[in-house]
Structure formats: C-alpha cells, structure tokens
Design an enzyme around this catalytic site. Structure first.
Site, short mmCIF file in Angstrom:
data_model
loop_
_atom_site.label_atom_id
_atom_site.label_comp_id
_atom_site.label_asym_id
_atom_site.label_seq_id
_atom_site.Cartn_x
_atom_site.Cartn_y
_atom_site.Cartn_z
CG ASP A 169 -1.79 -1.27 1.27
OD1 ASP A 169 -1.22 -2.36 1.50
OD2 ASP A 169 -3.00 -1.19 1.06
CE1 TYR A 201 -4.35 3.34 -1.57
CE2 TYR A 201 -2.09 2.90 -2.20
CZ TYR A 201 -3.17 2.64 -1.40
OH TYR A 201 -3.09 1.68 -0.43
CG ASN A 235 -8.53 -2.09 -2.52
OD1 ASN A 235 -7.47 -2.45 -1.99
ND2 ASN A 235 -9.16 -0.98 -2.17
CG HIS A 330 -9.93 -2.51 4.66
ND1 HIS A 330 -10.85 -2.05 3.76
CD2 HIS A 330 -8.86 -1.68 4.57
CE1 HIS A 330 -10.35 -0.99 3.14
NE2 HIS A 330 -9.17 -0.73 3.61
CG HIS A 357 -7.22 -4.18 2.01
ND1 HIS A 357 -7.44 -3.20 1.07
CD2 HIS A 357 -8.46 -4.65 2.35
CE1 HIS A 357 -8.76 -3.09 0.85
NE2 HIS A 357 -9.39 -3.96 1.62
CB VAL A 358 -5.40 -3.24 7.44
CG1 VAL A 358 -5.62 -2.42 8.70
CG2 VAL A 358 -6.56 -4.17 7.19
CG HIS A 359 -3.93 2.04 4.59
ND1 HIS A 359 -4.78 2.92 4.00
CD2 HIS A 359 -3.67 1.09 3.66
CE1 HIS A 359 -5.01 2.52 2.75
NE2 HIS A 359 -4.35 1.42 2.53
FE LIG Z 1 -6.20 -2.02 -0.39
#
Ligand SMILES: [Fe+2]
Length: 469
Positions: A169, A201, A235, A330, A357-359
């Site tokens: 991420d 992003y 995603n 998430h 995914h989880v920041h």
């Molecule tokens: Fe993500």
C-alpha cells in the site's frame, strides 16, 4: 441434601468463575498494542513537480524502468519501461563481467483510460541468465540510453540465505517516500521486494487520473530498476469505473506490470508462484474469483501439492486483503477467502502469509480457525503450530487514512499491532531459521520495532510464538 446442594452450588460457581477466567484468557490475553503515536499531520501526496517524479532528460528517454522475476527459478528477468514521444526500441542490452554484450527483444503496448492515453509501455524478458551474477542492462537508444544493473538470485536450494523486503500500500505521499528510503537504507539489505498490493492510488484522483501511474513508476524506479519487486494485486489496481466507460478490471495494472504467471501454470496474471533461493512464493488475488470450481481455486489446489520443501523449505503466501485483522478498517474483508483456503494452509504448513490493505501493521501468533462448520459453533481461533503467522504490512504510506481504530480487547491471536507507517524484511538464514523485522519510519534505519525468529514449519516446527500466554 441441603449441604450437598450448597457444595454443588459452590462447585458450580467455581466452575463458572474458572470458565470466565479461562475465556478471558482466550479472548483478552492478546499480545502487544503499541503505544507509539506517529505524527498527527495529515499524509499528503507529493506534488507533481517533486524531484522524485522528475522525467529523465533527453528525447524519448526511457522512464519508469522496473524489473521483476521472469520465470519460476530466477534465471529470467522482465524489464519494463515507458517511452513517451515515440515507440523507440524494445531492445534490452545486457552483460555481466563474465559474458559479452547480448540483446533481448520485447514488445510494447499502449492503452487508453477515459481521457488518458498511455505512453509506449515496453516489456522485454531476458532469459538464460546465470545465478548469483551481477548484470548491467541498457534501455533506450542513441543519446537517451539509460543503464541500470541487477543481481540474479542464487540457485534454488534448501539452505540458500536470502533477504526479502516487504512493502504494501505504498502510494506516493511524503510518507511513501520515507518508507522507500527506509527500505533502501535498511542495513538488512533486502534483495527483492515482496509487494502486497495497492501501488499508486491513481484511482483516488478524479477520473482515476492515470498520470499518477506514471509518477509512481518514476518514483519507485530508484529501487525497482535494480531489484525485482514481486507484484500482488490490491483493490486500487482494479480501476473498474463504469461511470467513465471503463469496465475491464485491472486495465492500467496489466498493461504496466507483467508477471511470469504462465511459468507456474496459471491462466491469469493475478495468481502465480515463483521460487527464489530457498523460498517458494505463492501470490494470490483477493479480487479474482477464488470459490470452488474457479480457475484460482483449481490452480492453488494443484500448486500446493507441487511445493517440494526439501528444495524450498520456506513457503510464503502473498495476498492483499488480510484474513486475520483486528483493526476495524476492512474488518472481515478477507474472511470468505480464509474460509476457502485456510485448511490448505494448515495442511501444507505455510510458514507466513503477508497481506496489506489495512493501513497499519499487525503480526499474529500461529493459529487457525478451521474447525467451524456452521452447526458445531466452534468459531474461535486456536493456537496451531501447523498454521502460518499472518502479517499485515499495508503501512507503506499512502494518503488514505491510517488505520488507528482497533478492536478491543486485542484478540489472543494478535501478537503485535501498531498504527504506524513502515516496511519489513524477512531474512532467511538457512532451512530452519529466518529473522523477521518490522521497521517504522520514525526510527533509525537499523531499528526493528517488532521482530521474530521464524522456525521453519517443515524442518523445525517447534513453538515460535512471541506473546506470553
Ligand atoms: Fe487495499
């Protein structure tokens, strides 16, 4: 009778109290929730005129140069780059100290996304390289040649040491730049990056402005032109935007980032495997079908059977959405995939699963939750030395909110969690031991904020938990 009744009531009360204490131990006795507080300033993207986004000088100069492993064993490398003014050459010129200059030819592609037209995206695979050798390579022609180098991995074998970097991420904020710098200056010296998804992003900008794919390519070139990054889709690679007439998922990603999926018998670039040194790395897609009878399911079922631990003792899985995540962000998004595949991970004794995914950052103890079958109600994760350690490393530094909101109390399976940006390294020493360290951006380059000695599940499957339980 009355006396007996009283003592049984006392006994029952003791059982209830004991049961409550025990269940508290199961539910509450988690690991460490770090009290470290990162800076409070908002994370913002670096401006488009930042030095890290600079276009290299010269007419049609190759930019966004990046490499990844090009076959299953590490004897091939895919070199990719973008030219803007005209297609130019698809040739990669390469040599080592022990070989003469050779050429490899590739292809270029372009794509349109809404009102954006890409540059010429070149992909050229160099094959039949020697193991453990430094190669120089040149892309571009005439006055705009650019030279880089990489080192091929050692030949695959059970005791081959190797150090992987872990980044997820990443995005392109000032914090992303810090994460990348910390990775580059980490004295552990990662030799290849396992990237767990969500690259640039661009989709967070109006119309998914694909200019941000280009800036990200230029920003990360300083690392990924010199060592392979192993890609996982997140995603933010989906770019599904029917409101813009863009209905083919993963369009920018698949044009820009190639992976050697065919070499592992995969039929799509979103799930595949590679061997590198003493590790077998399986990449899965949280955003492609994974239910029973799907291509990914069939592939993984066969794939796990193929892993030969006497050749590659370390079995590592990458995915984007974590299965075990005690943050509120998430939460449960990886749950349906966990239900499908977790019994296989336990059966085949996967050493470690990295997700993003989880920041934030989180590391689990070895535990599994495979007994539940709806009717039996057994749904609490239990300690399981055949299970992987799950690590969430989605803390690369993108501008979306850092996940700070955690479920309380910390579940027993969660060994360490902290809402800070950073990266990690997984340093394989031999077939039995690997040293894992997580580095937060606020610390010195050599400091590990969380660490663990991994004992290989095949050769040394003794308890390596780190929480006092
Ligand atoms: Fe993500």
């Amino acid at each position: 009778m009355a006396k007996m009744g009283t003592s049984s009531r006392v006994a029952a009360a003791i059982v209830v109290v004991l049961g409550f204490v025990l269940s508290l131990a199961v539910v509450c006795n988690g690991g460490k929730t770090s009290s470290f507080v990162r800076k409070v300033e908002k994370t913002v993207d670096m401006p488009l005129d930042s030095d890290v986004f600079k276009v290299p000088p010269g007419y049609n100069a190759p930019q966004q140069v990046h490499i990844t492993q090009g076959d299953q064993l590490g004897k091939a490398v895919i070199v990719s780059w973008v030219t803007v003014e005209e297609p130019g050459s698809n040739t990669v010129l390469y040599w080592s100290a022990y070989s003469k200059k050779q050429k490899s030819e590739g292809k270029f592609t372009t794509y349109k996304f809404y009102n954006y037209t890409s540059g010429y995206i070149h992909h050229t695979t160099i094959r039949n390289l020697k193991f453990n050798t430094k190669y120089y390579y040149v892309v571009g022609i005439g006055h705009t040649e650019r030279q880089f180098w990489f080192i091929t991995p050692p030949e695959v074998g059970p005791d081959v040491p190797y150090t992987f970097g872990l980044i997820g991420d990443l995005g392109q904020s000032f914090d992303s730049n810090k994460t990348l710098t910390h990775y580059e200056l980490n004295p552990q010296k990662g030799q290849a990056v396992l990237f767990v998804g969500d690259l640039c992003y661009a989709d967070t900008h109006p119309n998914h402005d694909n200019v941000w794919w280009d800036t990200w390519g230029r920003f990360t070139e300083r690392s990924v032109a010199y060592q392979p990054w192993i890609w996982t889709v997140g995603n933010h690679e989906i770019d599904f935007a029917p409101e813009l007439g863009e209905t083919k998922p993963f369009k920018p990603y698949t044009h820009r980032y190639h992976v050697p999926y065919k070499a592992s018998g995969s039929t799509a670039p979103f799930w595949y495997s590679i061997k590198r040194a003493s590790a077998y790395i399986i990449v899965l897609s949280s955003y492609s079908a994974y239910g029973k009878y799907t291509p990914q399911y069939f592939w993984l079922e066969q794939e796990l059977r193929k892993v030969n631990r006497s050749e590659t003792p370390w079995l590592i899985v990458l995915m984007h959405a974590p299965w075990y995540n005690s943050y509120n962000f998430h939460y449960l998004e990886g749950e349906t995939m966990r239900v499908m595949y977790e019994p296989w991970f336990v059966k085949y004794k996967v050493d470690v699963v990295f997700a993003g995914h989880v920041h934030a950052y989180e590391r689990s103890e070895r535990m599994s939750n495979v007994a539940y079958n709806i009717v039996n109600g057994i749904c609490i994760p239990v300690k399981d030395q055949s299970a992987p350690v799950y690590i969430t490393i989605g803390d690369g530094g993108n501008t979306e909110v850092l996940a700070t909101n955690m479920t309380e109390p910390q579940p027993a399976y969660s060994a360490y969690r902290e809402a800070s940006f950073g990266h990690a390294t997984f340093d394989i020493k031999n077939r039995t031991h690997a040293y894992y360290g997580w580095h937060r951006n606020q610390d010195g380059y050599a400091v590990t904020a969380d660490s663990m000695w991994f004992f290989n599940r095949y050769y040394h499957p003794v308890d390596d938990s780190t929480s006092a339980q």
